[in-house]
Design a protein around this motif. Structure first.
Motif, PDB file in Angstrom:
ATOM      1  N   ASN A 250      11.499  30.300  -9.641  1.00 52.57           N
ATOM      2  CA  ASN A 250      11.960  29.095 -10.345  1.00 52.57           C
ATOM      3  C   ASN A 250      11.950  29.325 -11.856  1.00 52.57           C
ATOM      4  OD1 ASN A 250       9.288  28.748 -11.336  1.00 52.57           O
ATOM      5  ND2 ASN A 250       8.743  27.856  -9.339  1.00 52.57           N
ATOM      6  N   THR A 251      12.309  28.280 -12.578  1.00 48.45           N
ATOM      7  CA  THR A 251      12.274  28.384 -14.049  1.00 48.45           C
ATOM      8  C   THR A 251      11.292  27.354 -14.609  1.00 48.45           C
ATOM      9  OG1 THR A 251      14.184  26.928 -14.123  1.00 48.45           O
ATOM     10  CG2 THR A 251      14.627  29.289 -14.331  1.00 48.45           C
ATOM     11  N   ASN A 252      10.094  27.402 -14.087  1.00 43.28           N
ATOM     12  CA  ASN A 252       9.069  26.453 -14.544  1.00 43.28           C
ATOM     13  C   ASN A 252       8.573  26.769 -15.949  1.00 43.28           C
ATOM     14  OD1 ASN A 252       9.166  24.908 -12.306  1.00 43.28           O
ATOM     15  ND2 ASN A 252       7.345  25.776 -11.318  1.00 43.28           N
ATOM     16  N   HIS A 253       8.613  28.036 -16.294  1.00 42.83           N
ATOM     17  CA  HIS A 253       8.138  28.444 -17.629  1.00 42.83           C
ATOM     18  C   HIS A 253       9.259  29.166 -18.373  1.00 42.83           C
ATOM     19  CE1 HIS A 253       3.849  27.491 -17.121  1.00 42.83           C
ATOM     20  NE2 HIS A 253       4.131  27.683 -15.837  1.00 42.83           N
ATOM     21  N   VAL A 254       9.844  28.470 -19.317  1.00 43.72           N
ATOM     22  CA  VAL A 254      10.959  29.051 -20.083  1.00 43.72           C
ATOM     23  C   VAL A 254      10.510  29.215 -21.536  1.00 43.72           C
ATOM     24  CG1 VAL A 254      13.327  28.658 -20.897  1.00 43.72           C
ATOM     25  CG2 VAL A 254      12.683  28.017 -18.565  1.00 43.72           C
ATOM     26  N   MET A 255      10.891  30.338 -22.113  1.00 46.94           N
ATOM     27  CA  MET A 255      10.523  30.531 -23.517  1.00 46.94           C
ATOM     28  C   MET A 255      11.763  30.864 -24.342  1.00 46.94           C
ATOM     29  SD  MET A 255       7.504  32.583 -25.403  1.00 46.94           S
ATOM     30  CE  MET A 255       7.785  34.258 -24.963  1.00 46.94           C
ATOM     31  N   ALA A 256      11.957  30.103 -25.421  1.00 46.68           N
ATOM     32  CA  ALA A 256      13.047  30.380 -26.373  1.00 46.68           C
ATOM     33  C   ALA A 256      12.488  31.294 -27.452  1.00 46.68           C
ATOM     34  CB  ALA A 256      13.555  29.087 -26.974  1.00 46.68           C
TER      35      ALA A 256
ATOM     36  N   GLN B 186       2.378  39.507 -25.034  1.00 51.38           N
ATOM     37  CA  GLN B 186       1.134  38.784 -24.766  1.00 51.38           C
ATOM     38  C   GLN B 186       1.415  37.400 -24.170  1.00 51.38           C
ATOM     39  OE1 GLN B 186      -1.229  38.208 -28.290  1.00 51.38           O
ATOM     40  NE2 GLN B 186      -2.633  36.862 -27.189  1.00 51.38           N
ATOM     41  N   VAL B 187       2.388  36.697 -24.767  1.00 50.91           N
ATOM     42  CA  VAL B 187       2.692  35.339 -24.280  1.00 50.91           C
ATOM     43  C   VAL B 187       3.268  35.395 -22.868  1.00 50.91           C
ATOM     44  CG1 VAL B 187       4.078  33.259 -24.699  1.00 50.91           C
ATOM     45  CG2 VAL B 187       3.079  34.482 -26.623  1.00 50.91           C
ATOM     46  N   ILE B 188       4.162  36.359 -22.627  1.00 50.29           N
ATOM     47  CA  ILE B 188       4.799  36.471 -21.306  1.00 50.29           C
ATOM     48  C   ILE B 188       3.739  36.751 -20.237  1.00 50.29           C
ATOM     49  CG2 ILE B 188       6.330  37.955 -19.910  1.00 50.29           C
ATOM     50  CD1 ILE B 188       8.048  38.223 -22.525  1.00 50.29           C
ATOM     51  N   GLU B 189       2.811  37.637 -20.572  1.00 50.39           N
ATOM     52  CA  GLU B 189       1.774  37.970 -19.590  1.00 50.39           C
ATOM     53  C   GLU B 189       0.810  36.812 -19.383  1.00 50.39           C
ATOM     54  OE1 GLU B 189       0.091  41.607 -20.962  1.00 50.39           O
ATOM     55  OE2 GLU B 189       1.886  42.758 -20.431  1.00 50.39           O
ATOM     56  N   GLU B 190       0.437  36.189 -20.466  1.00 47.14           N
ATOM     57  CA  GLU B 190      -0.535  35.095 -20.396  1.00 47.14           C
ATOM     58  C   GLU B 190       0.000  33.903 -19.612  1.00 47.14           C
ATOM     59  OE1 GLU B 190      -2.223  33.380 -24.035  1.00 47.14           O
ATOM     60  OE2 GLU B 190      -2.977  35.394 -24.445  1.00 47.14           O
ATOM     61  N   HIS B 191       1.274  33.590 -19.841  1.00 45.28           N
ATOM     62  CA  HIS B 191       1.820  32.348 -19.266  1.00 45.28           C
ATOM     63  C   HIS B 191       2.822  32.578 -18.144  1.00 45.28           C
ATOM     64  CE1 HIS B 191      -0.127  30.077 -22.453  1.00 45.28           C
ATOM     65  NE2 HIS B 191       0.297  30.997 -23.293  1.00 45.28           N
ATOM     66  N   GLN B 192       2.987  33.825 -17.771  1.00 43.65           N
ATOM     67  CA  GLN B 192       3.913  34.159 -16.687  1.00 43.65           C
ATOM     68  C   GLN B 192       5.269  33.476 -16.873  1.00 43.65           C
ATOM     69  OE1 GLN B 192       1.522  33.306 -13.182  1.00 43.65           O
ATOM     70  NE2 GLN B 192       1.021  35.487 -13.079  1.00 43.65           N
TER      71      GLN B 192
END
Lengths: 467, 284
Positions: free
Chosen positions: B136-142, B243-249
């Protein structure tokens, strides 16, 4: 007038008016006026120019026996210290510090941004709001600070609205209005302080006499400015919506460091105006004078930054203060060398016109003052004319004082060098790559200045006596 | 505070960029593959599941096989079909196992020239293409180094964030560039270096922080059901984002790949695209 100055002024004249010595000193005065007029060309600051002429005048005055340097004034202070009108210097010093510290509260930027948002980005409304703000800031603060605040906001907001093509028109109208606003109160401009001080005009009397002219001239100037520079209302709903959205991006609270200091700054500003206005009616304060009030309010505001006041001392316009000090010395020497008496003799011809035809002298003095004020600094002009009118024992309620006040202020609108605030307007234009030559400025400014001067002449002749 | 520049600075600082919410309209999606029929179907199913947030009204098109072989033809087809989104994967028509540090020629061209946004998935045959990652796309980062005023980036990222999900808006100021400027400033005697460092760093982070605050309010007012979180800091882009990608999946990264000077792909986007091979990327 400063009592110390009176002491050094009324010594026995040792020089005859129209004598070679008198002409020599007159040429020095002319040299000072010319150097001030070409200040930009000779790349020298006002204080250095006036200081240099003060130095020469004092030395020549001493050597030629024009000045009695060692006696006659009964004070241990040097002659040149006594020649300075410290009351005027302290009013400028105190109010500059007060305004500078108060501006740190974010008060003026808050007002400016609030008005910008209130206009919803409509250029015509913006011109009216900025115009009125310029007049009020010029009256309450001083015309240079007003031009800096309103001019810089104009540049930023028009840039945001994508209306950079209107910047020139806005800045010119605001520049003209600084000199109109500078007429509103006794402390709005230095000529007002000098002439008001010499004529004994109180703060309230000053305001009562001029408010109607300021209102009329403001409305006319903005109206003509809007027409001439094509500043019109937004037409379509889409344009209005977009402009409103753009100006809504301004945050008036951004410059406010502390809500408490902001409120304190607002309160102190109101109190400052009230106390200055009531100075002559307040016991003790009336003896200490407006300079005391200005310095006292500056000191109270400085308490907020008590450990870092040096930043405000650095920010003072020392060039202007030095210029005043030196100018008072030069004027004093000229008085002793009978140069002012000589000019006064010529001026009495103009003043005497009133005897043959009512108002002709008053009107001519206003127009002449405006003409001279447009090409040279209005401060030495006001100082010199005030001194001459005083020497001619002109009554305090004479309209001749008002001719000097109106002429000295409004003349600044004829040329870019006529007043410090129009010079600031031109500086902002150049900063934003807008070409404005001396001749170009005169061409645009002439109709505005002529209307304002004609209106002022009519006002002084036919309206002033009703107040 | 007594000169023109000081007051202009005050007014400029008070002037904020306004975020305007506009629901991104994605009605037509084109899937571009080089897969055989069965694998293609599996890929399509995975994609539709991954971006189910777009809703059921989306029109799907697919080009594959010989039709997707020539990058210029693919580009032409995309433009003619007037699609809003192109979905493809790394190393289309190239060997994904030997060219892991490249997106491939097709993607290079599409990401820079296609007028539609491009969703880049991991290669379907690679180890990164897992069901868990594409759930899913529950965690999206711009991702950007200039978030202030970038409505399109925020709107697209919001559009792809699942209802109730987390939209992370990031703005990373490059520390090396900042230090480079500070070194120059430290050699100018007229400038107080410590004061300059404090003021400049504060200013650089304040604008994006304020902008994210307006995004949060505006999205909530528009009834967009998601949580906005911010990542605003100095650092090295790659290490901060890793770091952010790993921390927040993070499930999806959204970034610009096109700009007028063609600098986006040469600046931030390409190194990130190459580095984060296991995370789907939406390139605007």
């Amino acid at each position: 007038m400063n009592p110390l100055l009176l002491e050094v002024s009324h010594v026995q004249a040792t020089v005859e008016a129209f004598s070679p010595t008198c002409w020599l000193f007159a040429s020095l005065l002319l040299g000072l006026v010319l150097c001030l007029a070409f200040e930009e060309k000779i790349h020298a600051k006002k204080s250095v120019i006036a200081g240099f002429f003060a130095l020469i005048s004092l030395l020549l005055g001493g050597v030629m026996g024009v000045l009695e340097l060692d006696s006659g004034h009964g004070s241990h202070l040097p002659y040149y210290i006594l020649a300075i009108d410290w009351g005027v210097i302290c009013i400028i010093l105190g109010s500059s510090l007060f305004v500078d510290v108060t501006s740190r509260s974010g008060l003026f930027t808050w007002v400016a941004i609030k008005l910008t948002k209130l206009s919803k980005g409509d250029p015509l409304l913006l011109l009216w709001f900025y115009g009125l703000m310029t007049v009020i800031f010029s009256a309450v603060l001083n015309n240079v600070t007003a031009m800096i605040i309103v001019g810089s906001l104009t540049a930023v907001s028009l840039d945001k609205l994508g209306k950079n093509d209107k910047l020139l028109g806005f800045l010119l109208v605001e520049g003209f209005l600084t000199n109109i606003g500078g007429l509103l109160t006794l402390i709005s401009s230095v000529p007002n302080i000098i002439v008001g001080d010499a004529a004994g005009i109180s703060f309230l009397t000053f305001f009562q006499k001029v408010w109607l002219y300021v209102l009329l001239a403001t409305i006319i100037t903005i109206f003509i400015g809007a027409k001439k520079f094509g500043i019109i209302k937004l037409k379509s709903d889409k344009e209005k919506e977009e402009a409103a959205l753009l100006v809504s991006g301004f945050n008036e609270n951004d410059g406010i460091e502390s809500r408490g200091f902001f409120s304190f700054g607002a309160l102190m500003l109101v109190l400052f105006i009230v106390v200055i206005a009531a100075t002559s009616a307040l016991p003790v304060i009336n003896k200490l004078g407006m300079a005391f009030v200005a310095l006292a309010f500056a000191l109270i505001m400085l308490l907020r930054y008590k450990s870092a006041v040096d930043q405000f001392y650095k920010g003072l316009d020392w060039d202007l203060l030095g210029f005043f000090a030196a100018l008072f010395v030069v004027i004093n020497v000229m008085e002793h060398a009978q140069v002012l008496a000589m000019i006064g003799d010529g001026l009495s011809f103009i003043i005497d016109l009133d005897k043959t035809q009512t108002g002709l002298g008053t009107g001519t003095l206003l127009v002449t003052s405006a003409g001279f004020s447009s090409v040279t600094d209005n401060i030495p002009l006001a100082a010199m004319l005030a001194n001459i009118l005083q020497t001619l024992n002109t009554a305090g309620d004479s309209n001749l004082w008002w001719s000097v006040i109106f002429g000295a202020n409004l003349g600044g609108n004829l040329t870019p060098i006529g007043s410090a605030s129009t010079l600031v307007a031109v500086t902002i234009m150049h900063k934003h790559k807008l070409n404005m030559s001396f001749v170009g400025f005169v061409k645009v400014a002439l109709p505005f200045a002529l209307i304002q001067i004609i209106l002022a002449t009519m006002y002084v002749l036919f309206v002033l006596d009703f107040f | 505070m007594s000169n023109i520049d000081q007051f202009e600075s005050v007014f400029r600082a008070a002037s904020r960029e306004i975020y305007q919410y506009e629901k991104a309209s994605i009605n037509k999606v084109m899937i571009v593959t080089d897969l055989e029929a069965e694998e293609m179907l599996a890929f399509e199913t995975a994609v539709k599941k991954f971006i189910k947030v777009l809703g059921a009204g989306v029109v799907w098109e697919t080009i594959s096989g010989d039709d997707s072989k020539r990058p210029d033809v693919v580009l032409k087809t995309i433009e003619e079909s007037q699609v809003d989104l192109v979905v493809t994967y790394r190393n289309l028509h190239s060997d994904y196992s030997s060219q892991i540090y490249s997106l491939g020629t097709h993607l290079d061209m599409m990401s820079q020239k296609a007028s539609a946004a491009v969703l880049v998935m991991p290669h379907p045959k690679s180890a990164e293409f897992t069901e868990k990652i594409l759930e899913n796309t529950n965690h999206v980062m711009a991702i950007t180094d200039h978030l202030n005023g970038d409505c399109r980036l925020v709107n697209m990222a919001a559009c792809f964030t699942a209802s109730g999900g987390v939209l992370r808006l990031s703005h990373v100021e490059d520390e090396k560039s900042f230090e480079h400027v500070m070194t120059a400033l430290s050699q100018i005697p007229e400038i107080d270096t410590d004061k300059a460092r404090e003021l400049i760093s504060h200013r650089l982070l304040k604008d994006p922080t304020d902008y994210i605050a307006t995004c949060t309010v505006t999205l909530a007012e528009a009834g967009v059901h998601l949580t906005v979180e911010q990542v605003v800091q100095f650092g090295c882009h790659l290490s901060v984002y890793r770091q952010v990608i790993e921390e927040h999946q993070v499930d999806l990264l959204v970034m610009h790949a096109k700009d007028e000077d063609q600098m986006a792909m040469h600046g931030l986007a390409y190194p990130l695209a190459v580095e984060f091979r296991h995370v789907p990327l939406l390139m605007l």
